[in-house]
Scaffold this active site. Structure first.
Site, short mmCIF file in Angstrom:
data_model
loop_
_atom_site.label_atom_id
_atom_site.label_comp_id
_atom_site.label_asym_id
_atom_site.label_seq_id
_atom_site.Cartn_x
_atom_site.Cartn_y
_atom_site.Cartn_z
N VAL A 14 -3.73 12.92 2.91
CA VAL A 14 -4.40 12.63 1.64
C VAL A 14 -5.05 13.89 1.07
CG1 VAL A 14 -6.20 11.25 0.51
CG2 VAL A 14 -4.77 10.22 2.30
N LYS A 105 -13.22 4.28 4.58
CA LYS A 105 -13.74 2.91 4.53
C LYS A 105 -14.68 2.62 5.69
CE LYS A 105 -9.34 2.93 6.20
NZ LYS A 105 -8.16 3.65 5.70
N LYS A 205 -12.67 -3.00 4.76
CA LYS A 205 -12.40 -3.02 3.31
C LYS A 205 -12.95 -4.27 2.66
CE LYS A 205 -8.27 -0.18 4.00
NZ LYS A 205 -6.82 -0.27 4.35
#
Lengths: 440, 440
Positions: A14, A105, A205
């Site tokens: 990422v 998260k 989440k």
């Protein structure tokens, strides 16, 4: 043109995606933002590799601390993951007056309640759109798009690994263990897949979504969490014949009871009608279904992970922060959707009080009277059956019996099951799956 | 607590929904906003009726001009619809320093380019989330959620009336005219349904989405627009057998050609694979599928119209504006997604240059050599066939022949069709439908 200077912590998948966007989309973003986003620094433990990207002009370091304290960084992107050192680095960055964007998260679900006031105290923003369902701007939609609604329910397919495994199991008629190996070989599942397949990632989440929807601090360790590892190819086939598909769902609903307002929070494999939108979400796609008292039902589907979709969500946060920089921080929507002093501490509904319909798989001896004994216990508990199936006949060993019940509480169902497995003709190992209906 | 005072123009379905939200959700919204939204005035031509809502304390008037010039109104919600007097009233409201929120797609599609600079000049906001796919926060997602992406395509089911009619035709095997009557009786279609069923409403909404995605002023009267009134029950059945479903789609894509950048813009009944997400969107639901170079594919599904979903979208705009009031207007995302001086005027791609796959329904005489003549013309134009079906045999009258082609340009296809209908054995009336493939 004004510049906002970005530092990245962690050049993994990422991180490189974010670096790529900052470089390749700079001109596009400037047209939409009126400001220039510039990647000035990045930290990674291993700098001796080919990043597949021209990072000349970017200060590379193996010491993340340098980035979070650097004078020339306005905004830090934390993509290390996990609790530490992410938590300390984010804390230091904010104490040094830097905005923080993260895809972490676990960090937000566990330490968000401590980090958000710290952001406010340091007059910086903390944003985390990429932490939930990367390719779907679901936090923004929940926080701003349906902000005028009482949220009646949230259903999410929030873990791409589980959805990939369940989809493959159905497509190939294969069992869990085999598909997991395949997913690991393809890089869709980690060597130790516990975090994903046991529903912990989904619970993280879901906690973030529910905290935002209900203005409450939801503790993710209070979320009832059950994974997909007990599902067999036979279960998937059996539920398909009954008109259902199994999805690992995160489910959050408000609950108004005699003892005050609570939030129902649960993560488990769920039977969803084949005709529902959420049943169509295959492979590693994620989906978030939000129902509100005015907006009715909305379903958003997109990639939940991966370099590019997650980077896209990180960049949306960066642009939102850049837009109010400098001088406009107080005009951003509150990160958790409610004004900080309006948030409350709602209790999590005890799982035994949760209502559901159920799919039961029992292993019973194929002899007369067994089914009658089972259904009689269910009747004692006022649990009605929608369907019952016993396909195999075999006097040598136990055979599977499948039952679909109408709505009852988890506590009542579990009480009935404990009596059923006490029958000598029924094996102890009962598979209990929950079933949901949808308006769409 | 600071108050933002709202005035509503038009107490029709949506106007009453907005009034209801301002009254019933005031406390919820204050918790999320830190400000109180107060309904102070409303204008409607007919005040002598039961609104089904307690409007005591709200100044009611039959003169909309009073509301747009009132000293005690900070924000005007325009829900009259159509071009005039909506345009004049919105103009006057902004000239009097009032923010404007509207659900009027016709107004924005036609006059947005004149109204947006006027808003800027008067230091007020003009917002229109409810103008496109009411229950889906799609403008916010496009403008902010995927703001860092080059938008590769937009596919939208943007008109609930058409989707309702097409869904019913399939479910009931009924023809267009019968289902239209049913939709009119149920209030899903207007007495004069032209605007909806001929695709004009979809073209309005698509223009707004594309203007935002491509930073260009898209003129909706340049959008190729074809409605659903020529679709028969037989077509729906025939495409289903081939693995497709017919949806009225708005389609926008960027096009890079020798003569510069253009935008492909078209609205027409479209064959979509039965397995695609968009094919599952039934009844009056809307859907918007946005693909970007980083986010990949996102699909959002929700109610496109109706009192409550549309009011929810209007209220999201009101909250966004209230959040930056006073003093923070410059920190809002630009209404059209690009900084005003970065917007350009992209030409619309000529329909003859658009590439598509096609579904053709010809009426031909059932005699030897006819199919050979048709396919020979297609071969002359280098149009390859994916499938061909002639089910009926009848030497007395013409029979339908269905063909699916591979990709070609519209210009080439039309040239071939004009030669085909010149054949004496082929009737003039050829149904041409376009077909799209999706990644999900």
């Amino acid at each position: 043109m004004m510049e906002i200077r970005v530092g990245i912590l962690g050049l993994g998948t990422v991180g490189l995606g974010v670096a790529r966007m900052l470089i390749e989309q700079q001109s596009l973003m400037a047209k939409r933002l009126g400001k220039k986003l510039v990647l000035v620094a990045a930290a990674d433990r291993n700098l001796e590799r080919d990043f597949g990207l021209d990072l000349s002009g970017v200060r590379l370091t193996d010491d993340a601390h340098d980035v979070v304290t650097a004078d020339d960084v306005d905004l830090v992107v934390e993509l290390i993951g996990g609790y530490e050192p992410a938590r300390s680095l984010v804390t230091t960055a904010m104490q040094h007056g830097k905005h923080v964007v993260t895809a972490n998260k676990a960090l937000i679900a566990k330490h968000g309640e401590e980090l958000l006031p710290l952001a406010a105290a340091n007059h910086v923003a903390l944003a985390f759109e990429a932490a939930v369902a990367g390719g779907i701007p679901c936090l923004k939609s929940l926080r701003e798009g349906v902000a005028a609604n009482n949220i009646e329910s949230i259903y999410g397919i929030l873990n791409g690994t589980c959805n990939f495994i369940l989809s493959k199991m159905e497509d190939e008629g294969a069992d869990y263990a085999d598909v997991l190996k395949e997913a690991q070989a393809l890089g869709y599942a980690e060597a130790d897949p516990t975090f994903d397949v046991e529903g912990i990632d989904t619970a993280h989440k879901l906690s973030i979504l529910a905290s935002m929807a209900y203005g409450s601090h939801i503790k993710f360790d209070e979320v009832f969490t059950e994974g997909i590892s007990k599902i067999s190819a036979a279960d998937i086939e059996a539920v398909a014949e009954l008109g259902y598909r199994i999805k690992l769902l995160g489910i959050a609903k408000p609950h108004r009871g005699k003892d005050g307002d609570k939030v129902e929070m649960r993560v488990h494999p769920t039977l969803v009608p084949l005709s529902s939108q959420i049943a169509q979400v295959a492979d590693s796609y994620n989906a978030v279904m939000i129902s509100g008292d005015f907006v009715e039902h909305t379903v958003s589907i997109g990639r939940g992970a991966g370099e590019r979709p997650t980077a896209s969500a990180v960049m949306a946060d960066i642009m939102d922060i850049a837009r109010v920089t400098p001088g406009g921080l107080q005009f951003m929507a509150p990160a958790m959707g409610y004004m900080p002093d309006e948030r409350q501490d709602l209790a999590t509904l005890d799982m035994s009080d949760v209502q559901s319909e159920y799919y039961l798989r029992l292993q019973v001896q194929d002899e007369s009277g067994v089914i009658a004994a089972v259904t009689s216990i269910l009747a004692d508990h006022r649990i009605s059956l929608e369907a019952m199936q016993q396909k195999e006949r075999n006097t040598e060993q136990t055979v599977p019996v499948i039952m679909l019940t109408y709505r009852t509480t988890e506590g009542n169902l579990q009480a009935a099951i404990s009596r059923i497995v006490a029958l000598s003709a029924v094996e102890d190992d009962v598979l209990i799956l929950r079933k949901e209906s949808f308006a769409t």
